[in-house]
Design an enzyme around this catalytic site. Structure first.
Site, PDB file in Angstrom:
ATOM      1  N   HIS A 316      -7.501   6.887  -3.582  1.00 44.13           N
ATOM      2  CA  HIS A 316      -7.279   5.886  -2.529  1.00 44.13           C
ATOM      3  C   HIS A 316      -6.423   6.384  -1.380  1.00 44.13           C
ATOM      4  O   HIS A 316      -5.985   5.579  -0.556  1.00 44.13           O
ATOM      5  CB  HIS A 316      -6.584   4.654  -3.102  1.00 44.13           C
ATOM      6  CG  HIS A 316      -7.423   3.867  -4.048  1.00 44.13           C
ATOM      7  ND1 HIS A 316      -8.216   2.812  -3.639  1.00 44.13           N
ATOM      8  CD2 HIS A 316      -7.612   3.975  -5.376  1.00 44.13           C
ATOM      9  CE1 HIS A 316      -8.835   2.304  -4.685  1.00 44.13           C
ATOM     10  NE2 HIS A 316      -8.497   2.986  -5.760  1.00 44.13           N
ATOM     11  N   LYS A 496      -0.502  -5.827   7.225  1.00 48.18           N
ATOM     12  CA  LYS A 496      -0.730  -4.747   6.254  1.00 48.18           C
ATOM     13  C   LYS A 496       0.634  -4.184   5.892  1.00 48.18           C
ATOM     14  O   LYS A 496       1.619  -4.514   6.537  1.00 48.18           O
ATOM     15  CB  LYS A 496      -1.604  -3.653   6.857  1.00 48.18           C
ATOM     16  CG  LYS A 496      -1.145  -3.206   8.249  1.00 48.18           C
ATOM     17  CD  LYS A 496      -2.076  -2.199   8.882  1.00 48.18           C
ATOM     18  CE  LYS A 496      -3.324  -2.775   9.502  1.00 48.18           C
ATOM     19  NZ  LYS A 496      -4.544  -2.567   8.748  1.00 48.18           N
ATOM     20  N   ARG A 497       0.704  -3.318   4.872  1.00 47.42           N
ATOM     21  CA  ARG A 497       1.988  -2.706   4.570  1.00 47.42           C
ATOM     22  C   ARG A 497       2.549  -1.988   5.793  1.00 47.42           C
ATOM     23  O   ARG A 497       1.805  -1.501   6.641  1.00 47.42           O
ATOM     24  CB  ARG A 497       1.840  -1.704   3.414  1.00 47.42           C
ATOM     25  CG  ARG A 497       1.854  -2.349   2.061  1.00 47.42           C
ATOM     26  CD  ARG A 497       3.109  -3.180   1.861  1.00 47.42           C
ATOM     27  NE  ARG A 497       4.251  -2.330   1.609  1.00 47.42           N
ATOM     28  CZ  ARG A 497       4.767  -2.100   0.415  1.00 47.42           C
ATOM     29  NH1 ARG A 497       4.267  -2.678  -0.646  1.00 47.42           N
ATOM     30  NH2 ARG A 497       5.806  -1.308   0.261  1.00 47.42           N
ATOM     31  N   LYS A 502       0.093   3.691   9.606  1.00 46.60           N
ATOM     32  CA  LYS A 502      -0.649   2.510  10.054  1.00 46.60           C
ATOM     33  C   LYS A 502      -0.265   2.127  11.488  1.00 46.60           C
ATOM     34  O   LYS A 502      -0.914   1.331  12.130  1.00 46.60           O
ATOM     35  CB  LYS A 502      -0.382   1.342   9.115  1.00 46.60           C
ATOM     36  CG  LYS A 502      -0.939   1.563   7.697  1.00 46.60           C
ATOM     37  CD  LYS A 502      -0.613   0.398   6.781  1.00 46.60           C
ATOM     38  CE  LYS A 502      -1.001   0.643   5.334  1.00 46.60           C
ATOM     39  NZ  LYS A 502      -2.431   0.511   5.069  1.00 46.60           N
ATOM     40  N   THR A 603      -8.983  -2.707   4.014  1.00 47.34           N
ATOM     41  CA  THR A 603      -9.848  -3.820   3.599  1.00 47.34           C
ATOM     42  C   THR A 603      -9.524  -5.064   4.428  1.00 47.34           C
ATOM     43  O   THR A 603     -10.356  -5.943   4.580  1.00 47.34           O
ATOM     44  CB  THR A 603      -9.688  -4.132   2.096  1.00 47.34           C
ATOM     45  OG1 THR A 603      -8.288  -4.123   1.783  1.00 47.34           O
ATOM     46  CG2 THR A 603     -10.403  -3.104   1.239  1.00 47.34           C
ATOM     47  N   LYS A 607     -11.820  -8.227   6.127  1.00 50.45           N
ATOM     48  CA  LYS A 607     -11.512  -9.665   6.023  1.00 50.45           C
ATOM     49  C   LYS A 607     -11.486 -10.307   7.410  1.00 50.45           C
ATOM     50  O   LYS A 607     -12.031 -11.393   7.625  1.00 50.45           O
ATOM     51  CB  LYS A 607     -10.166  -9.867   5.317  1.00 50.45           C
ATOM     52  CG  LYS A 607     -10.191  -9.450   3.855  1.00 50.45           C
ATOM     53  CD  LYS A 607      -8.800  -9.297   3.243  1.00 50.45           C
ATOM     54  CE  LYS A 607      -8.912  -8.442   1.973  1.00 50.45           C
ATOM     55  NZ  LYS A 607      -7.620  -7.908   1.506  1.00 50.45           N
TER      56      LYS A 607
HETATM   57  C1  26V Z   1       1.343   5.308  -1.456  1.00 50.73           C
HETATM   58  C2  26V Z   1       2.538   5.894  -1.092  1.00 50.73           C
HETATM   59  C3  26V Z   1       3.558   6.091  -2.099  1.00 50.73           C
HETATM   60  C4  26V Z   1       4.638   7.050  -1.729  1.00 50.73           C
HETATM   61  C5  26V Z   1       4.983   7.132  -0.283  1.00 50.73           C
HETATM   62  C6  26V Z   1       3.908   6.940   0.701  1.00 50.73           C
HETATM   63  C7  26V Z   1       2.712   6.266   0.243  1.00 50.73           C
HETATM   64  C8  26V Z   1       1.711   5.994   1.137  1.00 50.73           C
HETATM   65  C9  26V Z   1       0.559   5.405   0.765  1.00 50.73           C
HETATM   66  C10 26V Z   1       0.369   5.067  -0.543  1.00 50.73           C
HETATM   67  C11 26V Z   1      -0.915   4.439  -0.840  1.00 50.73           C
HETATM   68  C12 26V Z   1      -1.294   4.401  -2.257  1.00 50.73           C
HETATM   69  C13 26V Z   1      -2.704   4.067  -2.479  1.00 50.73           C
HETATM   70  C14 26V Z   1      -3.197   2.893  -1.679  1.00 50.73           C
HETATM   71  O1  26V Z   1      -2.703   1.802  -1.738  1.00 50.73           O
HETATM   72  N1  26V Z   1      -4.276   3.122  -0.957  1.00 50.73           N
HETATM   73  C15 26V Z   1      -4.972   2.106  -0.189  1.00 50.73           C
HETATM   74  O2  26V Z   1      -6.107   1.736  -0.959  1.00 50.73           O
HETATM   75  C16 26V Z   1      -6.904   0.765  -0.303  1.00 50.73           C
HETATM   76  C17 26V Z   1      -8.009   0.385  -1.264  1.00 50.73           C
HETATM   77  O3  26V Z   1      -8.854   1.451  -1.471  1.00 50.73           O
HETATM   78  C18 26V Z   1      -7.437   1.311   1.003  1.00 50.73           C
HETATM   79  O4  26V Z   1      -8.178   0.307   1.649  1.00 50.73           O
HETATM   80  C19 26V Z   1      -6.298   1.763   1.893  1.00 50.73           C
HETATM   81  O5  26V Z   1      -6.803   2.397   3.039  1.00 50.73           O
HETATM   82  C20 26V Z   1      -5.396   2.721   1.123  1.00 50.73           C
HETATM   83  O6  26V Z   1      -4.237   3.042   1.865  1.00 50.73           O
END
Ligand code: 26V
Length: 758
Positions: A316, A496-497, A502, A603, A607
């Site tokens: 992801h 979003k986060r 982003k 996503t 929406k």
């Molecule tokens: C995790 C972390 C953790 C440590 C520090 C930075 C960081 C940055 C991003 C993440 C994302 C973890 C995985 C995640 O949530 N991915 C999201 O998954 C969605 C569903 O597939 C997708 O629509 C998003 O684009 C994607 O960011």
């Protein structure tokens, strides 16, 4: 499919509550409806023929369930009429339900949409996860800054039922008892599946000290207390491994037990189970299954084969810092029983390839979870076309050349039940009136809406519904956050986060630019309301500084008589699924402005599109596919391409300072961050830190896209203001092309290519 009529609901409610509906409190009605829904759900549980899917995920961001389940069970209209007839409101009833915040964002919400689609498509597929006592923190704003509070969502009114099933899990050499809780997942006119959540009976909220900090050492008391505890220190990182292992070990034992009960001899596990590993958090399920199969007398080589055939992995993210890797020492502390297995897997890899960068355990004794997933599952998928291409061609290219047949794309999707029927009933009704109800289960039928693109009456009604949804959002903001907004303004939403990739900071710089423009007499064609919803990770300083800057700017503008007539910034506190359900139907322009190549899919973009917003975005993630679907006239695309961005990173020649020095617009906006007025309202230290970050580093290349962003955004605002009918038409085209982004389509593809369920 009407299961029960109004009268029947009425009688059942009176029976359960033992008094007239008028006399019931909302809590009592809620509890009674929860009982009714659970009874109805149980009737739709089905035994499983053949293979069953287990979707293992550390997050399931399911949102409130009552209305969603009532809709899926065909009871919603009857319940609503019944309540109304007795002077009760569905909206108020909904407010008594706590939201289970068991996820951070897109990844967790995707898992929840998938569960809905699986049940709706009548596919046997359960979730496996953790029963966190506190979901993602509750966000409060104090002095224009984020503060985190624990979010206790349990407390008798939740949907997860305690079962008598327990499993022994060994953590750091000691045995713990994982207990299974089950939550029914009702499909829309479909079957019932289950979300299986594990917990320890001994967890104890009294170890929480201040805010969301707590004693991280006593795992019997803290293990499932929080979703992803802060991992900025070692204790937090270790706790995360403890959590992950509790989930996969209990989960793997449950899977094997179920399969054996259904007749498997474990050698034939593939005929009974498919396991989808949602990102790397559940990756330890691979060595754990090998270990458990070994205990049942299956030799190592065969166990590896079985597990590879049963398991599949979804990636992801392409952000290197987000790909999990653990020091082997940590694993030796928490899961010593897995380390010899992981070492043997690493040896197998070293026989398969000489490329050291594809190893599981690297030279510094760090274990790369994603590498283990790719080597020892039969499928690795990305979550949007562009994302999968980037994985194959750059991020994971060495793995792609080893296993080209394993790589595949599954573009994400969203469930239309929650993200249209539930959150935007007026639009759902209009669509049904125009093209019939078939689109609810067969989303591609939405394309028939295009027949109405020239129908002025329909377009007017569409615009009217958007306006009413904006009024509803305005009321909700007034009531819950004491924020006044004007639904006649154009609503631009970025929710979003909070993460630098982003690029909420790009939006921030635009808003500063706009402030200057208005000050110098260049008014927008229509007053603009910029709405944000975002939580920042508690230890992510710059993300919190961006929130601070936006909240500070919001105050500066609010107190400026001239500017506030044209521009308002609203930062919605504690953004969650419930807030999203209010915000998304009310949006005119959806901001999807990540740095191209960085957002795996997104996503929220889907929406907003489904709810009739136009997108302002970069060619990133699923925006690319949205743009292809609607055509360039119906979307606002700007910014560098992913190729350009990747090249810039490869050459390492991006200098934020150069852009700052040579572009007066950029300089004016960035300088303003530490201007007298901003520091008067905000905190100098935070504003300066953000300013420094943007001028000295700007890792996510905000500045090169700044001017292009302004141009496209101005264009969108002018189009919206000057030609509302044309805007409504383009909104209709967006809705009509949203069918592809239904999670039903995504799940059908997973099933066709990976799971093969019947
Ligand atoms: C995790 C972390 C953790 C440590 C520090 C930075 C960081 C940055 C991003 C993440 C994302 C973890 C995985 C995640 O949530 N991915 C999201 O998954 C969605 C569903 O597939 C997708 O629509 C998003 O684009 C994607 O960011």
């Amino acid at each position: 499919m009407k299961v029960k009529g109004v009268k029947e609901i009425e009688n059942t409610l009176i029976n359960i509550c033992k008094k007239e509906i008028e006399q019931c409190s909302y809590e009592e009605l809620y509890t009674a409806l929860l009982c009714i829904t659970e009874e109805e759900s149980k009737k739709r549980a089905r035994s499983v023929e053949g293979r069953k899917l287990y979707y293992i995920s550390a997050e399931f961001l399911i949102g409130k369930l009552l209305s969603n389940n009532l809709i899926n069970l065909g009871l919603y209209d009857a319940v609503k009429s019944c309540l109304n007839a007795h002077g009760k409101s569905m909206a108020e009833l909904e407010e008594t339900e706590p939201e289970p915040g068991l996820g951070n964002g897109g990844l967790g919400r995707l898992a929840a949409c998938f569960l809905d689609s699986l049940a709706t498509l009548n596919l046997p597929g359960d979730g496996i996860g953790l029963r966190y006592h506190c979901g993602l923190f509750r966000q409060r704003f104090e002095d224009q800054s984020q503060r985190e509070l624990p979010d206790f969502w349990l407390g008798g009114r939740d949907w997860a039922r305690k079962t008598g099933k327990t499993y022994a899990v060994s953590l750091a050499g000691r045995d713990y008892t994982a207990r299974l809780y089950q939550l029914a997942v009702t499909g829309y006119e479909g079957r019932t599946n289950y979300l299986n959540l594990f917990d320890l009976d001994t967890v104890d909220p009294s170890v929480i000290s201040k805010g969301i900090s707590f004693d991280k050492d006593d795992i019997s008391r803290n293990l499932t207390l929080f979703l992803y505890p802060d991992d900025s220190d070692e204790a937090g990182r270790l706790l995360r491994i403890y959590q992950q292992y509790l989930m996969v070990s209990a989960g793997a034992q449950m899977i094997l037990e179920e399969c054996v009960e259904r007749g498997s001899n474990l050698h034939d596990l593939y005929d009974y189970a498919a396991i989808q590993i949602n990102d790397t958090h559940p990756s330890m399920v691979i060595p754990e299954l090998i270990r458990l199969l070994g205990k049942e007398g299956i030799d190592f080589g065969e166990a590896v084969e079985i597990v590879t055939k049963v398991c599949a992995y979804t990636n992801h993210t392409i952000l290197a810092e987000a790909l999990e890797k653990w020091p082997k020492d940590y694993l030796n502390t928490v899961v010593p029983q897995l380390v010899p297995i992981i070492e043997k897997l690493d040896e197998i890899v070293r026989e398969r390839t000489e490329d050291a960068s594809a190893a599981i355990i690297d030279a510094s004794e760090t274990v790369h979870m994603a590498h283990m997933d790719i080597h020892f599952t039969h499928s690795t998928n990305g979550v949007a076309a562009l994302h999968t291409e980037i994985l194959k061609n750059s991020e994971l290219s060495r793995f792609y050349s080893l296993y080209p047949e394993k790589f595949n794309n599954k573009t994400n999707g969203i469930t239309f039940r929650r993200w249209l029927l539930k959150c935007n009933p007026k639009l759902a009704d209009l669509i049904e009136e125009l093209i019939g109800p078939g689109y609810k289960k067969n989303a591609s039928e939405l394309e028939r809406l295009k027949d109405f693109a020239g129908d002025e009456e329909v377009l007017k009604r569409l615009a009217q519904i958007k306006h009413e949804n904006k009024e509803t959002l305005a009321q909700w903001l007034g009531h819950t956050q004491k924020i006044r907004t004007n639904p006649d303004c154009m609503f631009l939403i970025q929710s979003k986060r909070l993460h630098e990739y982003k690029r909420q900071q790009l939006n921030l710089l635009y808003l500063i630019h706009k402030y200057f423009e208005i000050k110098s007499g260049h008014m927008p064609k229509i007053p603009v309301t910029a709405i944000f919803g975002a939580k920042a990770a508690p230890a992510y300083t710059i993300a919190k500084d961006i929130i601070h800057a936006l909240l500070t700017l919001s105050k500066v503008i609010e107190d400026d008589q001239e500017v506030s007539q044209w521009l308002q910034i609203v930062f919605v506190e504690n953004y969650n699924v419930t807030a999203a359900e209010k915000m998304i139907p009310a949006c005119d322009l959806s901001e999807q402005i990540s740095l191209a190549s960085k957002e795996a899919s997104g996503t929220g973009n889907m929406k907003f599109m489904l709810n009739g917003a136009l997108t302002l975005g970069t060619l990133d993630g699923a925006n690319v596919e949205i743009a292809e679907a609607v055509g360039e006239k119906n979307i606002y695309i700007f910014g560098q391409s992913s190729r350009q961005v990747i090249r810039r990173y490869a050459h390492g020649d991006y200098s934020a300072r150069e852009w700052y020095d040579t572009d007066a617009n950029i300089r004016r906006a960035i300088d303003f961050l530490t201007s007298e007025i901003m520091t008067e309202y905000g905190t100098q230290e935070k504003l300066e830190r953000l300013q420094k970050e943007l001028t000295n580093k700007d890792w996510f290349q905000t500045l090169p896209d700044f001017n292009a962003y302004i141009v496209r955004k101005e264009q969108a605002i002018a189009d919206y203001a000057l030609n509302p009918m044309e805007w409504a038409k383009r909104s209709l085209v967006n809705i009509s092309m949203a069918g592809y982004f239904s999670s039903d389509r995504t799940i059908e593809e997973y099933n066709r290519d990976i799971w093969h369920l019947r």
